[in-house]
Motif scaffolding. Structure first.
Motif, PDB file in Angstrom:
ATOM      1  N   ARG A 109      57.486  35.224  36.572  1.00  0.00           N
ATOM      2  CA  ARG A 109      57.685  35.041  35.044  1.00  0.00           C
ATOM      3  C   ARG A 109      58.618  35.146  34.425  1.00  0.00           C
ATOM      4  NH1 ARG A 109      53.257  37.181  33.279  1.00  0.00           N
ATOM      5  NH2 ARG A 109      51.750  34.772  33.476  1.00  0.00           N
ATOM      6  N   ARG A 110      59.175  37.053  34.716  1.00  0.00           N
ATOM      7  CA  ARG A 110      60.209  37.719  33.698  1.00  0.00           C
ATOM      8  C   ARG A 110      61.602  36.791  34.405  1.00  0.00           C
ATOM      9  NH1 ARG A 110      57.203  41.374  34.775  1.00  0.00           N
ATOM     10  NH2 ARG A 110      57.552  43.063  36.490  1.00  0.00           N
ATOM     11  N   ALA A 111      61.846  36.441  35.079  1.00  0.00           N
ATOM     12  CA  ALA A 111      62.786  35.943  36.305  1.00  0.00           C
ATOM     13  C   ALA A 111      62.828  34.245  35.451  1.00  0.00           C
ATOM     14  CB  ALA A 111      62.883  35.997  37.486  1.00  0.00           C
ATOM     15  N   LEU A 112      61.567  33.904  35.189  1.00  0.00           N
ATOM     16  CA  LEU A 112      62.479  32.805  35.204  1.00  0.00           C
ATOM     17  C   LEU A 112      62.406  32.049  33.307  1.00  0.00           C
ATOM     18  CD1 LEU A 112      59.105  31.062  36.253  1.00  0.00           C
ATOM     19  CD2 LEU A 112      61.957  30.574  37.203  1.00  0.00           C
ATOM     20  N   GLU A 113      62.298  33.143  32.734  1.00  0.00           N
ATOM     21  CA  GLU A 113      61.591  33.618  30.939  1.00  0.00           C
ATOM     22  C   GLU A 113      63.289  33.667  31.246  1.00  0.00           C
ATOM     23  OE1 GLU A 113      57.657  34.958  29.737  1.00  0.00           O
ATOM     24  OE2 GLU A 113      59.306  36.351  29.672  1.00  0.00           O
ATOM     25  N   LYS A 114      64.358  34.463  32.141  1.00  0.00           N
ATOM     26  CA  LYS A 114      65.505  34.517  31.756  1.00  0.00           C
ATOM     27  C   LYS A 114      66.552  33.973  32.330  1.00  0.00           C
ATOM     28  CE  LYS A 114      68.853  38.397  32.772  1.00  0.00           C
ATOM     29  NZ  LYS A 114      68.812  40.115  32.452  1.00  0.00           N
ATOM     30  N   SER A 115      66.552  32.798  33.662  1.00  0.00           N
ATOM     31  CA  SER A 115      67.405  32.714  33.776  1.00  0.00           C
ATOM     32  C   SER A 115      66.552  30.922  33.369  1.00  0.00           C
ATOM     33  CB  SER A 115      67.569  32.240  35.285  1.00  0.00           C
ATOM     34  OG  SER A 115      66.289  33.005  36.114  1.00  0.00           O
ATOM     35  N   ALA A 116      65.951  30.214  33.310  1.00  0.00           N
ATOM     36  CA  ALA A 116      65.229  28.934  33.522  1.00  0.00           C
ATOM     37  C   ALA A 116      65.275  28.556  31.995  1.00  0.00           C
ATOM     38  CB  ALA A 116      63.911  28.982  34.207  1.00  0.00           C
ATOM     39  N   ASP A 117      64.913  27.164  32.145  1.00  0.00           N
ATOM     40  CA  ASP A 117      64.823  26.628  31.064  1.00  0.00           C
ATOM     41  C   ASP A 117      62.919  26.519  30.569  1.00  0.00           C
ATOM     42  OD1 ASP A 117      67.692  25.953  30.656  1.00  0.00           O
ATOM     43  OD2 ASP A 117      67.314  23.814  31.021  1.00  0.00           O
ATOM     44  N   ASN A 118      62.266  26.724  31.344  1.00  0.00           N
ATOM     45  CA  ASN A 118      60.855  26.031  30.708  1.00  0.00           C
ATOM     46  C   ASN A 118      60.224  27.380  32.171  1.00  0.00           C
ATOM     47  OD1 ASN A 118      60.011  24.672  33.215  1.00  0.00           O
ATOM     48  ND2 ASN A 118      61.591  23.117  32.184  1.00  0.00           N
ATOM     49  N   LEU A 119      58.724  27.438  31.884  1.00  0.00           N
ATOM     50  CA  LEU A 119      58.014  28.039  33.026  1.00  0.00           C
ATOM     51  C   LEU A 119      56.979  27.438  33.602  1.00  0.00           C
ATOM     52  CD1 LEU A 119      57.198  31.083  31.250  1.00  0.00           C
ATOM     53  CD2 LEU A 119      58.858  30.886  32.709  1.00  0.00           C
ATOM     54  N   GLU A 120      57.335  25.779  33.464  1.00  0.00           N
ATOM     55  CA  GLU A 120      56.306  24.933  33.697  1.00  0.00           C
ATOM     56  C   GLU A 120      56.264  25.318  35.473  1.00  0.00           C
ATOM     57  OE1 GLU A 120      58.076  21.025  32.745  1.00  0.00           O
ATOM     58  OE2 GLU A 120      57.652  21.080  30.727  1.00  0.00           O
ATOM     59  N   SER A 121      57.059  25.914  36.017  1.00  0.00           N
ATOM     60  CA  SER A 121      56.789  25.553  37.659  1.00  0.00           C
ATOM     61  C   SER A 121      56.183  27.445  37.909  1.00  0.00           C
ATOM     62  CB  SER A 121      57.829  25.412  38.510  1.00  0.00           C
ATOM     63  OG  SER A 121      58.894  26.436  38.443  1.00  0.00           O
ATOM     64  N   LEU A 122      55.767  27.572  37.798  1.00  0.00           N
ATOM     65  CA  LEU A 122      55.289  28.984  37.842  1.00  0.00           C
ATOM     66  C   LEU A 122      54.282  29.372  38.640  1.00  0.00           C
ATOM     67  CD1 LEU A 122      55.161  32.472  37.604  1.00  0.00           C
ATOM     68  CD2 LEU A 122      54.120  31.890  35.678  1.00  0.00           C
ATOM     69  N   ILE A 123      53.347  28.305  38.639  1.00  0.00           N
ATOM     70  CA  ILE A 123      52.170  28.116  39.175  1.00  0.00           C
ATOM     71  C   ILE A 123      52.021  28.531  40.935  1.00  0.00           C
ATOM     72  CG2 ILE A 123      50.446  28.587  36.940  1.00  0.00           C
ATOM     73  CD1 ILE A 123      49.727  26.065  38.296  1.00  0.00           C
ATOM     74  N   PHE A 124      53.597  27.295  41.011  1.00  0.00           N
ATOM     75  CA  PHE A 124      53.494  27.084  42.670  1.00  0.00           C
ATOM     76  C   PHE A 124      54.725  27.798  43.180  1.00  0.00           C
ATOM     77  CE2 PHE A 124      51.747  23.256  40.324  1.00  0.00           C
ATOM     78  CZ  PHE A 124      50.893  23.144  41.273  1.00  0.00           C
TER      79      PHE A 124
END
Length: 341
Positions: A109-124
């Motif tokens: 999650r922290r990586a996506l928050e820093k480097s991605a536009d959204n967290l929609e794919s987090l659960i996969f």
């Protein structure tokens, strides 16, 4: 829920008592036959116990009580200790797996928050690969269910059956997966047939909004990326309408994932997202399922992001590190008497 429904919902019988007495006496211990016979006569074989616990899936700090067991009939004061071992085992294992999974989710999650536009794919982003690496079929069911508290991806089919059996999922599907090649289905085509094997995966499983995974290191991962996926089949990959997920499966994970991303970037190009990180086209991604632990996962993400790539380019699969490489001391689980009257 699983332990109570599987083991405590069936009443004790006189036949059970006979069997237990034979085993325990032969083992050199004493056996409270009179107490168990009284339990059958007075309560129909059901255990007069109250088990209370925090709701499953709760996030609770360490050093807290999460479960307690109390006898509800003073005549059976001796009963709670009989199931202490089994109850603790039923709690520590899935809770520890869920905690490992939750920790990994925080890292991702922290990586996506820093480097991605959204967290929609987090659960996969973390897939359970642990079915063949766990110690038993039941361990797979319990451990994978625990993982599914945090994520929605598993290849452990036992968890799907267990969810329906113990949690009345009805028609709800608790987790998902995608078609995936393995080494045998690739090497069966022979080395000279690797391009045809890859092409067949596109033909069989490609399509609009579809995703499929292809292990690509059977012979030479870099040749597979540079010359097969990135050259011979490049147009097919771009035009199929779905997502090819390339799976490296050997070598040092941090180095292999970074180089795989860099080579794919050369062949397929990248765009910069709003956070300034490089993102491969939607039709190609990577899944790393070899050598994954909470520690290696963190290192891979750091290396990838330091190379300028968004964490959204990668999905992880965790097997033994998720379901098997834990024990009761991982999080210092214990069950002790707290009150005696």
């Amino acid at each position: 829920q699983a332990f109570i429904k599987e083991y405590l919902s069936t009443p004790i019988t006189h036949q059970d008592i006979d069997e237990a007495e034979t085993v325990i006496h032969a083992h050199g211990l004493t056996f409270n036959r009179a107490g168990w016979e009284r339990l059958v006569d007075k309560h129909g074989g059901y255990l007069p116990l109250r088990i209370e616990a925090v709701p499953e899936g709760s996030i609770v700090p360490v050093s807290n009580v999460v479960c307690q067991i109390t006898n509800t009939d003073p005549e059976f004061y001796w009963l709670p200790s009989y199931i202490e071992t089994a109850l603790l085992r039923a709690i520590w294992y899935p809770s520890t797996v869920a905690s490992v999974s939750h920790y990994c989710k925080g890292v991702i999650r922290r990586a996506l928050e820093k480097s991605a536009d959204n967290l929609e794919s987090l659960i996969f982003r973390l897939h359970d690969f642990g079915s063949r690496g766990a110690s038993s079929h039941e361990s797979v069911a319990l451990g994978s269910l625990a993982h599914l508290v945090n994520f929605a991806g598993t290849d452990s089919m036992a968890a799907l059956v267990a969810a329906s059996r113990w949690y009345q999922m009805n028609n709800d599907m608790p987790a998902f997966s995608i078609p995936a090649a393995e080494h045998s289905t690739m090497t069966a085509w022979g080395r000279d047939g690797e391009t045809a094997a890859f092409s067949n995966m596109i033909e069989q499983f490609g399509g609009k909004d579809k995703a499929f995974s292809v292990v690509s290191d059977s012979y030479d991962l870099w040749n597979a990326i540079d010359n097969i996926w990135g050259k011979a089949l490049k147009d097919d990959v771009k035009n199929m309408g779905g997502t090819l997920v390339i799976r490296p499966d050997s070598g040092e994970p941090t180095k292999v994932v970074r180089e795989a991303l860099e080579r794919l970037a050369v062949r397929f190009g990248t765009t910069l997202n709003s956070k300034g990180y490089k993102v491969l086209p939607d039709y190609v991604r990577i899944i790393q399922g070899d050598g994954i632990s909470p520690q290696s996962l963190s290192k891979i993400i750091d290396v990838v992001m330091n190379a300028g790539f968004s964490a959204e380019n990668i999905t992880f699969g965790m097997g033994g590190g998720l379901l098997q490489q834990v024990n009761r001391d991982t999080m210092n689980w214990a069950m002790k008497a707290s009150a005696i009257c």
